[in-house]
Every structure is written in structure tokens, then in C-alpha cells.
Design an enzyme around this catalytic site. Structure first.
Site, short mmCIF file in Angstrom:
data_model
loop_
_atom_site.label_atom_id
_atom_site.label_comp_id
_atom_site.label_asym_id
_atom_site.label_seq_id
_atom_site.Cartn_x
_atom_site.Cartn_y
_atom_site.Cartn_z
CB THR A 95 37.08 34.40 50.70
OG1 THR A 95 36.85 33.87 49.39
CG2 THR A 95 35.97 33.99 51.64
CB VAL A 127 36.26 35.63 56.64
CG1 VAL A 127 36.02 34.77 57.87
CG2 VAL A 127 35.92 34.87 55.37
CE1 TYR A 166 27.81 31.95 49.91
CE2 TYR A 166 26.02 32.70 51.33
CZ TYR A 166 27.14 32.96 50.57
OH TYR A 166 27.62 34.26 50.47
NE ARG A 190 35.42 35.21 43.37
CZ ARG A 190 35.03 34.50 44.43
NH1 ARG A 190 33.75 34.51 44.83
NH2 ARG A 190 35.89 33.82 45.13
CD GLU A 197 26.33 32.22 42.78
OE1 GLU A 197 26.67 33.38 42.43
OE2 GLU A 197 27.06 31.48 43.46
CG HIS A 203 27.75 36.20 46.47
ND1 HIS A 203 28.42 35.04 46.79
CD2 HIS A 203 27.21 35.99 45.23
CE1 HIS A 203 28.27 34.17 45.79
NE2 HIS A 203 27.54 34.72 44.84
NE ARG A 258 34.22 39.57 49.82
CZ ARG A 258 34.10 38.37 49.23
NH1 ARG A 258 35.16 37.80 48.69
NH2 ARG A 258 32.93 37.76 49.18
#
Ligand code: DAT
Ligand code: MG
Length: 151
Positions: free
Chosen positions: A93, A111, A51, A87, A128, A117, A104
Site C-alpha cells: 500500500t 501512500v 472505500y 496485488r 468492486e 488500485h 508502486r
């Protein structure tokens, strides 16, 4: 292309809430190909590196604390436009902005407890994946269903 890869992690709240199977099921059913997966207790240095781009944010220390609060299921998924598609499957988010039908949108509310992730670009995915996985942990196995998923 078909060989694009992304990094996906079920966060500690997702693991504690037994959402791992449901999340894997969604990626499998969509047709993506699993090339790496492990349960990890991430270290603080790993998470700070992961992050790094958010280090100035007021929520950064809380985010690191949350991500260290339990094991994480780290995965690498491969397939056509998988970074962007994953995504979309995750939602926004903030779960409050995420549509029903997204992970989500369906499974969380805040949040700071958004269960999953996913890399936000091909470049970040490569960064990543190399941060979380050794090359020998990524398995190239025959994708025999490929002709049934791609023209
Ligand atoms: P994403 O995880 O959708 O890529 P991000 O990279 O902007 O979102 O932020 C990483 C994580 O940080 C996010 O999943 C949850 C946390 N976060 C982001 N914005 C936040 C905020 N305003 N308050 C608390 N946590 C936040
Ligand atoms: Mg992000």
C-alpha cells in the site's frame, strides 16, 4: 482458477502521469486476459461505496478527494490467481515499502499518491467489479493464447 477476475484501477495520478500504457503492458505481458476497461470520472457516492471499509480512517476524506481529482482507468483482468498475483504486481500500500519491480515500487513515493488500485480478495473483487461495471461492459472473448499460458 483460470477464470478468477480482479478489479484494477489506474488512479488519477497514474492517468495524469501517463502511466496507463505501462501498467496495462505489465498485465498483458504477465498473461492476464482483459475483459473490461473504461475511462471514468468517478462520482463521490461511487468512491465512498468503493472505500466503505475505510470510512472511519482519518485519511478517508483526503482519499476521496484524491480519487475524484481526475479520470480513472477502470479495468477487469482475468486469469490464474489474478487477485493475489495483481496485488503482488502492485506492491505494498505504501510505495516506501514496495520493492523495485512492483508498480508502486517503480512509479511512486507516497501512500496518498500510489497510482493504482487492486482488489484485495476474490470476494472484494466481485463486489468492486459489480460496483464499477455493468454486466454488458464485461466482454467474453476467445483467449487463443490460453494453451500457451496454461498446461
Ligand atoms: P490498498 O490500496 O493497498 O488496498 P488500503 O485498501 O488499505 O490499501 O487503502 C486504500 C487506499 O487508501 C490506499 O491505496 C491509499 C490510501 N491510504 C491507505 N493508508 C493510508 C494512510 N495511512 N495515509 C494516507 N492514505 C492512505
Ligand atoms: Mg484495499
Amino acid at each position: 482458477g483460470v477464470y478468477e477476475r480482479t478489479f484494477i484501477a489506474v488512479k488519477p495520478d497514474g492517468v495524469h502521469r501517463r502511466l496507463v500504457g505501462e501498467i496495462i503492458r505489465r498485465f498483458e505481458k504477465k498473461g492476464f486476459h482483459l475483459v473490461g476497461m473504461k475511462l471514468v470520472q468517478p462520482s463521490e457516492p461511487l468512491l465512498k461505496e468503493h472505500y466503505w471499509g475505510l470510512r472511519q480512517k482519518p485519511f478517508f476524506s483526503g482519499l476521496i478527494e484524491y480519487m475524484r481529482s481526475g479520470p480513472v482507468v477502470a479495468m477487469v483482468w482475468q486469469g490464474l490467481d489474478v487477485v493475489k498475483m495483481a496485488r503482488r504486481m502492485l506492491g505494498e500500500t505504501d510505495p516506501a515499502d514496495s520493492l523495485p519491480g512492483t508498480i508502486r515500487g517503480d512509479f511512486c513515493m507516497e501512500v496518498g499518491r500510489n497510482v493504482i488500485h487492486g482488489s484485495d480478495s476474490v470476494k472484494m473483487a466481485q463486489r468492486e467489479i459489480s460496483l464499477w461495471f455493468n454486466p454488458d461492459e464485461l466482454i467474453c472473448w476467445e483467449n487463443s493464447s490460453q494453451p500457451w499460458r496454461y498446461q
